[in-house]
Motif scaffolding. Structure first.
Motif, short mmCIF file in Angstrom:
data_model
loop_
_atom_site.label_atom_id
_atom_site.label_comp_id
_atom_site.label_asym_id
_atom_site.label_seq_id
_atom_site.Cartn_x
_atom_site.Cartn_y
_atom_site.Cartn_z
N MET A 1 -20.63 -33.90 11.22
CA MET A 1 -19.80 -34.95 11.38
C MET A 1 -20.71 -36.19 11.59
SD MET A 1 -16.53 -35.74 13.89
CE MET A 1 -15.82 -34.19 13.28
N GLY A 2 -20.77 -37.28 10.88
CA GLY A 2 -21.40 -38.34 11.24
C GLY A 2 -20.81 -39.33 12.26
N SER A 3 -21.81 -40.01 13.03
CA SER A 3 -21.31 -40.78 14.17
C SER A 3 -20.26 -41.92 13.86
CB SER A 3 -22.69 -41.81 14.55
OG SER A 3 -23.06 -42.56 13.63
N ALA A 4 -20.44 -42.34 12.61
CA ALA A 4 -19.35 -43.20 12.26
C ALA A 4 -17.84 -42.49 11.95
CB ALA A 4 -19.42 -43.86 10.77
N THR A 5 -17.86 -41.40 11.78
CA THR A 5 -16.71 -40.46 11.89
C THR A 5 -15.95 -40.30 13.22
OG1 THR A 5 -16.92 -39.69 9.57
CG2 THR A 5 -15.49 -38.52 11.19
N THR A 6 -17.15 -40.03 14.06
CA THR A 6 -16.64 -39.73 15.35
C THR A 6 -16.08 -40.72 15.91
OG1 THR A 6 -18.79 -38.17 15.86
CG2 THR A 6 -17.79 -39.07 17.81
N GLN A 7 -16.77 -42.03 15.94
CA GLN A 7 -16.08 -43.30 16.26
C GLN A 7 -14.56 -43.67 15.67
OE1 GLN A 7 -18.78 -46.63 15.91
NE2 GLN A 7 -20.17 -45.41 17.01
N ALA A 8 -14.43 -43.25 14.53
CA ALA A 8 -13.22 -43.47 13.68
C ALA A 8 -12.26 -42.50 14.23
CB ALA A 8 -13.44 -43.08 12.35
N LEU A 9 -12.74 -41.31 14.64
CA LEU A 9 -11.59 -40.42 15.06
C LEU A 9 -11.14 -40.79 16.58
CD1 LEU A 9 -13.07 -36.82 14.19
CD2 LEU A 9 -11.07 -37.95 13.40
N GLU A 10 -12.18 -41.32 17.34
CA GLU A 10 -11.66 -41.92 18.60
C GLU A 10 -10.50 -42.99 18.52
OE1 GLU A 10 -15.28 -42.94 20.42
OE2 GLU A 10 -15.92 -40.74 20.83
N ALA A 11 -10.77 -43.82 17.56
CA ALA A 11 -10.00 -45.07 17.12
C ALA A 11 -8.41 -44.45 16.62
CB ALA A 11 -10.52 -45.78 16.20
N THR A 12 -8.59 -43.49 15.74
CA THR A 12 -7.32 -42.94 15.59
C THR A 12 -6.41 -42.33 16.49
OG1 THR A 12 -8.30 -40.96 14.43
CG2 THR A 12 -7.98 -43.03 12.97
N GLU A 13 -7.31 -41.42 17.47
CA GLU A 13 -6.65 -40.85 18.26
C GLU A 13 -5.95 -41.74 19.38
OE1 GLU A 13 -9.38 -38.22 20.05
OE2 GLU A 13 -9.66 -37.29 18.24
N ALA A 14 -6.63 -42.82 19.53
CA ALA A 14 -5.97 -43.93 20.47
C ALA A 14 -4.80 -44.55 19.91
CB ALA A 14 -7.30 -44.86 20.69
N ALA A 15 -4.87 -44.96 18.68
CA ALA A 15 -3.60 -45.25 18.08
C ALA A 15 -2.50 -44.41 18.13
CB ALA A 15 -3.94 -45.73 16.66
N LEU A 16 -2.71 -43.05 18.00
CA LEU A 16 -1.80 -42.22 18.10
C LEU A 16 -1.08 -42.15 19.44
CD1 LEU A 16 -0.28 -39.90 16.66
CD2 LEU A 16 -1.82 -38.03 17.60
N ARG A 17 -2.02 -42.13 20.43
CA ARG A 17 -1.47 -41.98 22.03
C ARG A 17 -0.58 -43.19 22.17
NH1 ARG A 17 -6.83 -40.51 22.83
NH2 ARG A 17 -7.29 -42.61 23.28
N ALA A 18 -1.08 -44.54 21.60
CA ALA A 18 -0.11 -45.57 22.04
C ALA A 18 1.24 -45.67 20.90
CB ALA A 18 -1.04 -46.83 21.54
N ALA A 19 1.14 -44.81 19.65
CA ALA A 19 2.34 -45.14 18.88
C ALA A 19 3.75 -44.39 19.76
CB ALA A 19 1.93 -44.10 17.81
N LYS A 20 4.89 -45.05 19.23
CA LYS A 20 6.06 -44.63 19.59
C LYS A 20 6.80 -44.07 18.54
CE LYS A 20 5.40 -46.81 23.58
NZ LYS A 20 5.14 -45.98 24.84
N GLY A 21 7.48 -43.12 18.79
CA GLY A 21 8.37 -42.49 17.60
C GLY A 21 7.74 -41.29 17.04
N VAL A 22 6.84 -40.75 17.29
CA VAL A 22 5.92 -39.82 16.62
C VAL A 22 6.51 -38.37 16.56
CG1 VAL A 22 3.65 -38.45 16.32
CG2 VAL A 22 3.85 -40.62 17.06
N ASP A 23 7.16 -38.15 15.58
CA ASP A 23 8.09 -36.67 15.90
C ASP A 23 7.67 -36.10 14.38
OD1 ASP A 23 9.20 -37.93 13.33
OD2 ASP A 23 11.15 -38.48 14.09
N LEU A 24 8.26 -34.79 14.08
CA LEU A 24 7.92 -33.89 12.91
C LEU A 24 7.70 -34.84 11.76
CD1 LEU A 24 9.43 -30.35 13.92
CD2 LEU A 24 7.00 -31.06 13.90
N SER A 25 8.88 -35.50 11.52
CA SER A 25 9.07 -36.35 10.09
C SER A 25 7.86 -37.12 9.86
CB SER A 25 10.15 -37.23 10.26
OG SER A 25 11.33 -36.66 10.04
N VAL A 26 7.09 -37.82 11.03
CA VAL A 26 5.92 -38.49 11.00
C VAL A 26 4.80 -37.75 10.67
CG1 VAL A 26 4.22 -39.96 12.39
CG2 VAL A 26 6.73 -40.39 12.36
N ALA A 27 4.82 -36.62 11.34
CA ALA A 27 3.69 -35.67 11.18
C ALA A 27 3.67 -35.05 9.68
CB ALA A 27 3.82 -34.37 12.04
N ARG A 28 4.74 -34.66 9.36
CA ARG A 28 5.08 -34.26 8.00
C ARG A 28 4.37 -35.27 7.02
NH1 ARG A 28 9.71 -32.66 8.40
NH2 ARG A 28 9.38 -30.57 8.88
#
Length: 262
Positions: A1-28
């Protein structure tokens, strides 16, 4: 995994933590997006092209996935706003986001344990592993088979994760996919997964002591996935990630024979 991807994953995980209303429909929907992007080299290439303007990439998300829920679209927008090492890792990033979303939606369900138990079922049934891993099988049929096998035996979150992943293996073995999903779920829940092999079932007190000792060693809560294997004779074999702690009698006997043989 490249360093760019590592940083990208960190950003998307942060967005997920901040998101409201994440349920199974969103995961699907996230799983569906991962499959759509993964099935189209043109689409994955366009979304992963860091040379293209960010507005162009987000416009593609709106055009292709605009019918999804707003929270899903927002998460996918965050994904394409990042710089990924390559298109495959962007697809993997969306997939990881989907697994994390399902973990959140699963609430108190033992998703890690259910994934582990199903992986053991796969390991004990070569025909099932072959059927799920075959490139020739119909992907929708594989998903339907998983739903049938896990109905009443696993949570909706676990069923969604497994059914979705077996339909988009991307050159990976089924058990490899499940192991990665277990790690992602554990990480999302702030835990580390330890696979424990013993000659006989461990008591609750033994499991508590082992979990406490491993948690102290690794500095994080540890979830134990246990397996009984009489061939270890006695003692334990514990694996956490790439670390293996092998204190089984079988291994000690093997080492002794090796030393005696010179």
């Amino acid at each position: 995994m490249g360093s760019a991807t590592t940083q990208a994953l960190e950003a998307t995980e942060a967005a997920l933590r901040a998101a409201k209303g994440v349920d199974l429909s969103v995961a699907r929907e996230l799983f569906a997006a991962a499959q759509t992007v993964g099935d189209s080299s043109q689409l994955s290439g366009a979304l992963a092209d860091s040379a293209a303007p960010r507005t162009a990439r987000t416009a593609v998300v709106a055009a292709v996935f605009g019918s999804f829920r707003p929270v899903t679209v927002a998460l996918l927008t965050t994904v394409v706003e990042q710089r990924w090492s390559n298109a495959d890792e962007l697809v993997t990033g969306i997939e990881e986001l989907a697994v994390r979303g399902a973990s959140i939606a699963g609430g108190a369900a033992d998703v890690e344990g259910e994934l582990f138990r199903f992986s053991r079922t796969i390991a004990d049934n070569p025909e099932l592993e072959l059927a799920l891993g075959s490139r020739l099988g119909d992907t929708a049929a594989k998903g339907a088979l998983i739903e049938t096998l896990l109905k009443g035996r696993a949570s909706d979150a676990t069923t969604l994760i497994v059914a979705s992943l077996v339909q988009q293996p991307r050159e990976r073995r089924v058990r490899q996919i499940l192991a990665r999903a277990m790690g992602i779920v554990a990480d999302q829940r702030g835990r580390t997964v330890a696979s424990v092999v013993s000659a006989a079932p461990l008591s609750a007190a033994q499991l508590d002591r082992l979990a406490t000792a491993l948690s102290a060693r690794y500095g994080a809560a540890v979830s134990l996935n246990t397996q009984v294997d009489p061939t270890v004779v006695g003692g334990l074999r514990v694996q956490i990630g790439d670390d293996v702690i092998d204190a089984s009698v079988a291994t000690r006997l093997h080492d002794l024979r090796q030393r005696l043989a010179g």
